[in-house]
Design a protein around this motif. Structure first.
Motif, PDB file in Angstrom:
ATOM      1  N   THR A 104       0.843  -1.191   0.000  1.00  0.00           N
ATOM      2  CA  THR A 104       0.000   0.000   0.000  1.00  0.00           C
ATOM      3  C   THR A 104       0.878   1.241   0.000  1.00  0.00           C
ATOM      4  O   THR A 104       1.776   1.362   0.833  1.00  0.00           O
ATOM      5  CB  THR A 104      -0.915   0.033   1.235  1.00  0.00           C
ATOM      6  OG1 THR A 104      -1.718  -1.148   1.271  1.00  0.00           O
ATOM      7  CG2 THR A 104      -1.830   1.252   1.195  1.00  0.00           C
ATOM      8  N   ILE A 105       0.600   2.137  -0.925  1.00  0.00           N
ATOM      9  CA  ILE A 105       1.319   3.408  -0.975  1.00  0.00           C
ATOM     10  C   ILE A 105       0.445   4.496  -0.367  1.00  0.00           C
ATOM     11  O   ILE A 105      -0.773   4.511  -0.564  1.00  0.00           O
ATOM     12  CB  ILE A 105       1.726   3.756  -2.427  1.00  0.00           C
ATOM     13  CG1 ILE A 105       2.682   4.947  -2.462  1.00  0.00           C
ATOM     14  CG2 ILE A 105       0.505   3.996  -3.308  1.00  0.00           C
ATOM     15  CD1 ILE A 105       3.316   5.178  -3.824  1.00  0.00           C
ATOM     16  N   SER A 106       1.076   5.387   0.400  1.00  0.00           N
ATOM     17  CA  SER A 106       0.332   6.467   1.027  1.00  0.00           C
ATOM     18  C   SER A 106       1.229   7.689   1.150  1.00  0.00           C
ATOM     19  O   SER A 106       2.445   7.598   0.970  1.00  0.00           O
ATOM     20  CB  SER A 106      -0.202   6.042   2.403  1.00  0.00           C
ATOM     21  OG  SER A 106       0.882   5.746   3.266  1.00  0.00           O
TER      22      SER A 106
ATOM     23  N   TYR B 240       4.989   6.780   1.815  1.00  0.00           N
ATOM     24  CA  TYR B 240       5.290   5.503   2.454  1.00  0.00           C
ATOM     25  C   TYR B 240       4.894   4.344   1.537  1.00  0.00           C
ATOM     26  O   TYR B 240       3.961   4.458   0.736  1.00  0.00           O
ATOM     27  CB  TYR B 240       4.533   5.384   3.779  1.00  0.00           C
ATOM     28  CG  TYR B 240       4.826   6.506   4.730  1.00  0.00           C
ATOM     29  CD1 TYR B 240       3.954   7.588   4.848  1.00  0.00           C
ATOM     30  CD2 TYR B 240       5.982   6.501   5.508  1.00  0.00           C
ATOM     31  CE1 TYR B 240       4.222   8.630   5.714  1.00  0.00           C
ATOM     32  CE2 TYR B 240       6.255   7.536   6.381  1.00  0.00           C
ATOM     33  CZ  TYR B 240       5.376   8.600   6.479  1.00  0.00           C
ATOM     34  OH  TYR B 240       5.648   9.627   7.332  1.00  0.00           O
ATOM     35  N   LEU B 241       5.592   3.250   1.700  1.00  0.00           N
ATOM     36  CA  LEU B 241       5.225   2.006   1.039  1.00  0.00           C
ATOM     37  C   LEU B 241       5.147   0.926   2.107  1.00  0.00           C
ATOM     38  O   LEU B 241       6.178   0.488   2.619  1.00  0.00           O
ATOM     39  CB  LEU B 241       6.238   1.626  -0.039  1.00  0.00           C
ATOM     40  CG  LEU B 241       5.884   0.378  -0.840  1.00  0.00           C
ATOM     41  CD1 LEU B 241       4.645   0.636  -1.711  1.00  0.00           C
ATOM     42  CD2 LEU B 241       7.059  -0.075  -1.707  1.00  0.00           C
ATOM     43  N   GLN B 242       3.926   0.566   2.460  1.00  0.00           N
ATOM     44  CA  GLN B 242       3.712  -0.518   3.415  1.00  0.00           C
ATOM     45  C   GLN B 242       3.723  -1.828   2.656  1.00  0.00           C
ATOM     46  O   GLN B 242       2.891  -2.024   1.756  1.00  0.00           O
ATOM     47  CB  GLN B 242       2.381  -0.328   4.148  1.00  0.00           C
ATOM     48  CG  GLN B 242       2.059  -1.431   5.134  1.00  0.00           C
ATOM     49  CD  GLN B 242       3.014  -1.474   6.311  1.00  0.00           C
ATOM     50  OE1 GLN B 242       3.361  -0.436   6.872  1.00  0.00           O
ATOM     51  NE2 GLN B 242       3.447  -2.669   6.692  1.00  0.00           N
ATOM     52  N   MET B 243       4.624  -2.713   3.036  1.00  0.00           N
ATOM     53  CA  MET B 243       4.779  -3.988   2.333  1.00  0.00           C
ATOM     54  C   MET B 243       4.453  -5.121   3.288  1.00  0.00           C
ATOM     55  O   MET B 243       5.147  -5.309   4.299  1.00  0.00           O
ATOM     56  CB  MET B 243       6.214  -4.119   1.808  1.00  0.00           C
ATOM     57  CG  MET B 243       6.657  -2.949   0.951  1.00  0.00           C
ATOM     58  SD  MET B 243       8.274  -3.213   0.186  1.00  0.00           S
ATOM     59  CE  MET B 243       9.327  -3.296   1.633  1.00  0.00           C
ATOM     60  N   ASN B 244       3.402  -5.845   2.985  1.00  0.00           N
ATOM     61  CA  ASN B 244       2.976  -6.991   3.795  1.00  0.00           C
ATOM     62  C   ASN B 244       3.110  -8.278   2.999  1.00  0.00           C
ATOM     63  O   ASN B 244       3.230  -8.256   1.772  1.00  0.00           O
ATOM     64  CB  ASN B 244       1.525  -6.797   4.228  1.00  0.00           C
ATOM     65  CG  ASN B 244       1.312  -5.582   5.095  1.00  0.00           C
ATOM     66  OD1 ASN B 244       2.201  -5.187   5.860  1.00  0.00           O
ATOM     67  ND2 ASN B 244       0.141  -4.969   4.989  1.00  0.00           N
TER      68      ASN B 244
END
Length: 125
Positions: A69-71, A80-84
Motif C-alpha cells: 500500500t502506498i500512502s 510511504y510504502l507498506q509492504m505486507n
C-alpha cells in the motif's frame, strides 16, 4: 531540483512486513507523481507503486497488488510504502522517483526525473 531520501529497508523473513519511507525536499511543488520502483540484480527497474502528488490517485504493479500500500503524508512531504506478506522474490533495491514534467507513465522509469539512492529489501525464505 527535488531531493529524495529512502529509508526503512532491511532483512525480513517471508510473510513479514516492512514500511519504506521516501522523504522529499527542495522544489516539491514541481512534483506530479511519485513512484516506488525496485531493481533486482540482473533485472530491469520495475514499478512497484505510484501516487499522484496532487490528486493522490494510486497505481500498483501486478506483482504487489493486495500486498503493498502506498500512502502520502502531505505535511511531511513523505510517501510511504507498506509492504505486507513479503516474498523472497520481493528482494531488490527499492528506489523512489518523482516525475515533474506532467507526463506520468509508471511503466517507464525513464520518464521519472529525480531519484533517491535506494534502500535494500531482502526477504529470506
Amino acid at each position: 531540483q527535488v531531493q529524495l531520501v529512502e529509508s526503512g529497508g532491511g532483512l525480513v523473513q517471508a510473510g513479514g512486513s516492512l514500511r519504506l519511507s521516501c522523504s522529499t525536499s527542495g522544489r516539491t511543488s514541481r512534483i506530479y507523481a511519485l513512484g516506488w520502483f525496485r531493481q533486482a540484480p540482473g533485472k530491469e527497474r520495475e514499478i512497484v507503486a505510484g501516487i499522484g502528488w496532487n490528486v493522490g490517485r494510486t497505481y500498483y504493479g501486478d506483482s504487489v497488488k493486495g500486498r503493498f500500500t502506498i500512502s502520502r503524508d502531505n505535511a511531511k512531504n513523505t510517501v510511504y510504502l507498506q509492504m505486507n506478506s513479503l516474498k523472497p522474490e520481493d528482494t531488490a533495491l527499492y528506489y523512489c522517483g518523482v516525475e515533474v514534467d506532467g507526463y506520468i507513465d509508471y511503466s517507464d522509469p525513464r520518464k521519472f526525473d529525480y531519484w533517491g539512492q535506494g534502500t535494500q529489501v531482502t526477504v529470506s525464505s
